[in-house]
Write a protein that holds these residues in place. Sequence first.
Motif, mmCIF file in Angstrom:
data_model
loop_
_atom_site.group_PDB
_atom_site.id
_atom_site.type_symbol
_atom_site.label_atom_id
_atom_site.label_comp_id
_atom_site.label_asym_id
_atom_site.label_seq_id
_atom_site.Cartn_x
_atom_site.Cartn_y
_atom_site.Cartn_z
ATOM 1 N N ARG A 127 0.854 -1.197 0.000
ATOM 2 C CA ARG A 127 0.000 0.000 0.000
ATOM 3 C C ARG A 127 0.882 1.236 0.000
ATOM 4 N N VAL A 128 0.542 2.212 -0.809
ATOM 5 C CA VAL A 128 1.281 3.467 -0.861
ATOM 6 C C VAL A 128 0.440 4.548 -0.198
ATOM 7 N N ILE A 129 1.027 5.192 0.799
ATOM 8 C CA ILE A 129 0.348 6.256 1.533
ATOM 9 C C ILE A 129 1.005 7.577 1.159
ATOM 10 N N GLY A 130 0.272 8.472 0.544
ATOM 11 C CA GLY A 130 0.789 9.795 0.201
ATOM 12 C C GLY A 130 0.406 10.805 1.261
ATOM 13 N N VAL A 131 1.390 11.510 1.789
ATOM 14 C CA VAL A 131 1.140 12.494 2.847
ATOM 15 C C VAL A 131 1.729 13.833 2.428
ATOM 16 N N PRO A 132 1.216 14.935 2.968
ATOM 17 C CA PRO A 132 1.730 16.251 2.577
ATOM 18 C C PRO A 132 3.078 16.590 3.191
ATOM 19 N N HIS A 133 3.539 15.795 4.167
ATOM 20 C CA HIS A 133 4.757 16.131 4.895
ATOM 21 C C HIS A 133 5.992 15.548 4.201
ATOM 22 N N ASN A 134 7.024 16.353 4.045
ATOM 23 C CA ASN A 134 8.306 15.856 3.556
ATOM 24 C C ASN A 134 9.284 15.802 4.725
ATOM 25 N N ALA A 135 8.857 15.175 5.795
ATOM 26 C CA ALA A 135 9.674 15.029 6.997
ATOM 27 C C ALA A 135 9.484 13.611 7.513
ATOM 28 N N THR A 136 10.587 12.970 7.889
ATOM 29 C CA THR A 136 10.580 11.542 8.184
ATOM 30 C C THR A 136 9.647 11.161 9.321
ATOM 31 N N TYR A 137 9.763 11.836 10.467
ATOM 32 C CA TYR A 137 8.958 11.440 11.618
ATOM 33 C C TYR A 137 7.474 11.694 11.365
ATOM 34 N N GLU A 138 7.164 12.783 10.681
ATOM 35 C CA GLU A 138 5.765 13.045 10.338
ATOM 36 C C GLU A 138 5.221 11.942 9.435
ATOM 37 N N GLN A 139 6.042 11.458 8.507
ATOM 38 C CA GLN A 139 5.603 10.392 7.610
ATOM 39 C C GLN A 139 5.410 9.083 8.370
ATOM 40 N N LYS A 140 6.322 8.784 9.289
ATOM 41 C CA LYS A 140 6.183 7.546 10.065
ATOM 42 C C LYS A 140 4.950 7.604 10.958
ATOM 43 N N ASN A 141 4.688 8.739 11.555
ATOM 44 C CA ASN A 141 3.497 8.863 12.395
ATOM 45 C C ASN A 141 2.223 8.743 11.567
ATOM 46 N N ALA A 142 2.229 9.333 10.372
ATOM 47 C CA ALA A 142 1.058 9.213 9.497
ATOM 48 C C ALA A 142 0.859 7.762 9.068
ATOM 49 N N GLY A 143 1.948 7.069 8.787
ATOM 50 C CA GLY A 143 1.841 5.659 8.426
ATOM 51 C C GLY A 143 1.305 4.823 9.570
ATOM 52 N N ALA A 144 1.738 5.122 10.795
ATOM 53 C CA ALA A 144 1.251 4.381 11.956
ATOM 54 C C ALA A 144 -0.247 4.576 12.147
ATOM 55 N N GLN A 145 -0.741 5.765 11.857
ATOM 56 C CA GLN A 145 -2.177 6.013 11.974
ATOM 57 C C GLN A 145 -2.966 5.237 10.931
ATOM 58 N N ALA A 146 -2.377 5.030 9.757
ATOM 59 C CA ALA A 146 -3.064 4.293 8.692
ATOM 60 C C ALA A 146 -2.914 2.785 8.822
ATOM 61 N N PHE B 33 2.668 7.481 22.223
ATOM 62 C CA PHE B 33 3.979 8.139 22.207
ATOM 63 C C PHE B 33 4.562 8.112 20.793
ATOM 64 N N PRO B 34 4.036 8.917 19.894
ATOM 65 C CA PRO B 34 4.575 8.937 18.528
ATOM 66 C C PRO B 34 5.950 9.606 18.502
ATOM 67 N N LEU B 35 6.615 9.482 17.367
ATOM 68 C CA LEU B 35 7.898 10.147 17.201
ATOM 69 C C LEU B 35 7.710 11.665 17.275
ATOM 70 N N PRO B 36 8.672 12.373 17.863
ATOM 71 C CA PRO B 36 8.549 13.832 17.996
ATOM 72 C C PRO B 36 8.690 14.524 16.647
ATOM 73 N N GLU B 37 7.716 15.305 16.287
ATOM 74 C CA GLU B 37 7.725 15.963 14.990
ATOM 75 C C GLU B 37 8.363 17.347 15.084
ATOM 76 N N GLY B 38 9.024 17.738 14.013
ATOM 77 C CA GLY B 38 9.602 19.069 13.936
ATOM 78 C C GLY B 38 10.936 19.233 14.628
ATOM 79 N N GLU B 39 11.530 18.131 15.091
ATOM 80 C CA GLU B 39 12.792 18.234 15.839
ATOM 81 C C GLU B 39 13.931 17.468 15.178
ATOM 82 N N GLY B 40 13.853 17.268 13.873
ATOM 83 C CA GLY B 40 14.951 16.656 13.148
ATOM 84 C C GLY B 40 14.945 15.143 13.187
ATOM 85 N N PRO B 41 15.881 14.513 12.442
ATOM 86 C CA PRO B 41 15.882 13.063 12.267
ATOM 87 C C PRO B 41 16.526 12.272 13.401
ATOM 88 N N TYR B 42 17.047 12.953 14.436
ATOM 89 C CA TYR B 42 17.716 12.230 15.519
ATOM 90 C C TYR B 42 17.163 12.605 16.892
#
Length: 322
Positions: free
Chosen positions: A78-97, A183-192
Amino acid sequence: MREKEQPEPGPTARPVVSVLIVADHDTERHAELADLRSCLHALAAQEVDAPVEFLLVETQERARSLPAEVLALLPGLRVIGVPHNATYEQKNAGAQAAQGDIIALLDVDCIPVAGWLQALITTFRAHPDYVAVSGRTRYEGKTTSERCLSVLSRGFLDPGKEGPTRFISNNNSGFRREVYARFPLPEGEGPYAAQLQSAAMRRDGGRFLFQPTMTVIHDFEGWTMERDIRCHIGWATIRIRQIDPGLRFSWLLRLGPASIPLFYIGRVVESVGTCLRVGHQYGLRLTDYPVALGLTLWVHFLEITGMRLAFRHQRVDHTKYR
């Protein structure tokens, strides 16, 4: 993906695991889809004894442009398209789906070895009291520098065998769905910044397990990638403690930029210990150890730029990370 014989789960059975495939680094291999092809091939070859779903999470624009012949490499993807070009935001969106009881995170530039997915499932079955499981990440190790950087960049959470760990890898891991939702990944604080997630889970009583048979081979892009990694790690070292004063050594921030040498020394000592503890499991040869110990001083020196930026409340601008 091949499933072992099992009592009639059926093709429409609810998945036990949802594997989220996300790209965090815009490399040349990613632009050419080489990393995606390799990852999907490896996932299609996994043998498991439970229903699994695979979700590729990408930006909406890139999701629309992915070739059908590439997506067909992993049946049922399944391909999930999200408006965010940020890794943690994408992982959190995938977890919701996702629909599985276990959320597995796998970066596109990681190739899971045979048995990776079954090891994840089996580990959660055998250890119901753990909320997350982290796997081992290695580079292929063709050269001395690649082997050394493999352990220096990827071995810090590795106890050397199956056992408890303080942190969870954000590129090769699995979480119980209900815990990740809280406890999703923290968004907006970089990849580490994933330590913020781990700390919140631990305070809630969560326990983490390291499973070495959950091994992936991470793509290695050389020193350009390593400089990028180290600048972000340095930035996150300071930034996550600015956000969460409860993290270890956060009190050092009272010294301001004068704390940077102390963080540098602490990071060097930690990495030397990592080399001695698990270096052989990341492919280090006897002649590699002096090189690894020397590189320890250099790679942590590269983190200082990121630390300075964090103290100035600035971000890392020149990067290939999303």
